[in-house]
Write a protein that holds these residues in place. Sequence first.
Motif, PDB file in Angstrom:
ATOM      1  N   PRO A 130      18.484 111.296  93.487  1.00  0.00           N
ATOM      2  CA  PRO A 130      17.237 111.653  93.190  1.00  0.00           C
ATOM      3  C   PRO A 130      16.401 110.510  93.696  1.00  0.00           C
ATOM      4  O   PRO A 130      15.412 110.802  94.416  1.00  0.00           O
ATOM      5  CB  PRO A 130      17.158 111.971  91.781  1.00  0.00           C
ATOM      6  N   PHE A 131      16.334 109.224  93.257  1.00  0.00           N
ATOM      7  CA  PHE A 131      15.565 108.108  93.898  1.00  0.00           C
ATOM      8  C   PHE A 131      16.159 107.214  94.856  1.00  0.00           C
ATOM      9  O   PHE A 131      15.625 106.101  95.037  1.00  0.00           O
ATOM     10  CB  PHE A 131      15.221 107.287  92.413  1.00  0.00           C
ATOM     11  N   VAL A 137      14.739 117.624 102.495  1.00  0.00           N
ATOM     12  CA  VAL A 137      14.819 116.693 103.504  1.00  0.00           C
ATOM     13  C   VAL A 137      15.673 115.583 103.089  1.00  0.00           C
ATOM     14  O   VAL A 137      15.008 114.871 102.308  1.00  0.00           O
ATOM     15  CB  VAL A 137      13.300 116.272 104.152  1.00  0.00           C
ATOM     16  N   GLY A 138      16.497 115.021 103.680  1.00  0.00           N
ATOM     17  CA  GLY A 138      17.667 114.158 103.370  1.00  0.00           C
ATOM     18  C   GLY A 138      18.281 114.419 101.879  1.00  0.00           C
ATOM     19  O   GLY A 138      18.278 115.649 101.495  1.00  0.00           O
ATOM     20  N   ASP A 139      18.836 113.190 101.409  1.00  0.00           N
ATOM     21  CA  ASP A 139      19.535 113.584 100.143  1.00  0.00           C
ATOM     22  C   ASP A 139      18.647 112.834  99.182  1.00  0.00           C
ATOM     23  O   ASP A 139      19.323 112.459  98.057  1.00  0.00           O
ATOM     24  CB  ASP A 139      20.967 112.877 100.510  1.00  0.00           C
ATOM     25  N   THR A 140      17.479 112.680  99.192  1.00  0.00           N
ATOM     26  CA  THR A 140      16.732 112.217  98.087  1.00  0.00           C
ATOM     27  C   THR A 140      15.352 113.010  97.924  1.00  0.00           C
ATOM     28  O   THR A 140      15.115 113.863  98.569  1.00  0.00           O
ATOM     29  CB  THR A 140      16.349 110.663  98.084  1.00  0.00           C
ATOM     30  N   ILE A 141      14.738 112.750  96.732  1.00  0.00           N
ATOM     31  CA  ILE A 141      13.252 113.373  96.562  1.00  0.00           C
ATOM     32  C   ILE A 141      12.470 112.751  97.611  1.00  0.00           C
ATOM     33  O   ILE A 141      12.328 111.465  97.855  1.00  0.00           O
ATOM     34  CB  ILE A 141      13.024 113.198  95.166  1.00  0.00           C
ATOM     35  N   THR A 142      11.462 113.473  98.089  1.00  0.00           N
ATOM     36  CA  THR A 142      10.640 113.122  99.185  1.00  0.00           C
ATOM     37  C   THR A 142       9.241 113.914  98.784  1.00  0.00           C
ATOM     38  O   THR A 142       9.332 114.651  98.174  1.00  0.00           O
ATOM     39  CB  THR A 142      10.885 113.266 100.841  1.00  0.00           C
ATOM     40  N   GLY A 174      11.654  99.284  91.973  1.00  0.00           N
ATOM     41  CA  GLY A 174      12.724 100.546  92.084  1.00  0.00           C
ATOM     42  C   GLY A 174      11.929 101.968  92.404  1.00  0.00           C
ATOM     43  O   GLY A 174      12.408 102.915  92.216  1.00  0.00           O
ATOM     44  N   ALA A 175      10.730 101.819  92.862  1.00  0.00           N
ATOM     45  CA  ALA A 175       9.810 103.172  93.066  1.00  0.00           C
ATOM     46  C   ALA A 175      10.757 103.530  94.459  1.00  0.00           C
ATOM     47  O   ALA A 175      11.229 103.094  95.440  1.00  0.00           O
ATOM     48  CB  ALA A 175       8.684 102.649  93.889  1.00  0.00           C
ATOM     49  N   PRO A 176      10.815 104.914  94.425  1.00  0.00           N
ATOM     50  CA  PRO A 176      11.529 105.762  95.487  1.00  0.00           C
ATOM     51  C   PRO A 176      10.800 105.708  96.782  1.00  0.00           C
ATOM     52  O   PRO A 176       9.666 105.385  96.814  1.00  0.00           O
ATOM     53  CB  PRO A 176      11.575 107.014  94.836  1.00  0.00           C
ATOM     54  N   ALA A 177      11.466 105.933  97.859  1.00  0.00           N
ATOM     55  CA  ALA A 177      10.667 106.127  99.022  1.00  0.00           C
ATOM     56  C   ALA A 177      10.398 107.698  99.389  1.00  0.00           C
ATOM     57  O   ALA A 177      11.141 108.420  99.780  1.00  0.00           O
ATOM     58  CB  ALA A 177      11.602 105.559 100.284  1.00  0.00           C
ATOM     59  N   LEU A 178       9.453 107.976  99.142  1.00  0.00           N
ATOM     60  CA  LEU A 178       8.916 109.614  99.124  1.00  0.00           C
ATOM     61  C   LEU A 178       8.557 109.868 100.682  1.00  0.00           C
ATOM     62  O   LEU A 178       8.593 111.188 100.933  1.00  0.00           O
ATOM     63  CB  LEU A 178       7.828 109.769  98.227  1.00  0.00           C
TER      64      LEU A 178
END
Length: 336
Positions: A311-312, A211-216, A146-150
């Motif tokens: 967020p993630f 940038v984009g719609d998630t946390i980076t 479940g780690a986000p793609a930063l």
Amino acid sequence: MSYVNPSGEYSRDSRYLTNRVTADGRDGFPVEPGRYRLVVSRACPWASRAVIVRRLLGLESALPMAVAGPTHDERSWTFNLDPGNRDPVLGIERLQEAYLARDPSYDRGITVPAIVDVPTGMVVTNDFSQITIDMSLEWAEYHRDGAPALYPSDLRSEIDAMNEAVFKDVNNGVYRAGFAGAQEAYAEAYDRLFARLDRLAERLEASRYLVGDTITEADVRLFTTLVRFDAVYHGHFKCNRQKLTEMPVLWAYARDLFQTPGFGDTVDFDHIKQHYYTVHRDINPRGIVPVGPDLSSWLEPHDRAALGGRPFGDGTPPMPTVPEEAVPTGHTALAP
């Protein structure tokens, strides 16, 4: 080791140790869980990036962390938070010892974050900008489920451009203002800082994230400056056109991130203030540390979710902070 040039402009020493810990070990340092130690200070914004990214990606077990104290002298950061004033794994009192193990004639900055090779006791890299990128790419095998793609491949060029602009005008811009040696140099840095903040506010008025719609990676890098703004940069570095709390869009954006697991739970406001106001005696000769600001407002509703975004992304929030890495009660706006 940075300096002020004859025109009064602050210049950061960027001569970093640029070896990398990589999946294929091409620099001689292959990714191996438990082999390396990430040395940080929670006071330092550059190190705080690594603390946040490590937590978001779930690398706590694969890349153990050492936390140095909030202050240092001309020699080095010290491990004065640990029993016996020594890091329990590296067995050293000062981070300087790991740099000298790498190069006995090392004459550059003893900086954090630094990745230390435990078997040899020597610093591999202190290239703070690359360290967090490599956490996303080179350490991918050890990311949590479940780690986000930063640092997603389709957005990297946009993230890189954003990071460059934010570094020049904001991350390093506050230092260029705070350490300026001439009025003109200070005013130029001040103007660039607030012009960039105004542009970022315009962008974030309609977008929850940079940038984009998630946390980076871009959000992590901006956050570590914003979270220090009112506590340090507004007064100590004379970045005083407005406080962060007086910039509605950026203040709501910063609160949104602060209240996101992995961000606010890594922030130690006590260490932040101890460092800047105690170490920078050329700016604050008596070393008096301010009591404020009031931290409770960091938990006020931000209403940024109305802008959408996830967020993630397709991932999940990180697990709660492990007890041995928790920020001490009283040093943060969050409840224990």
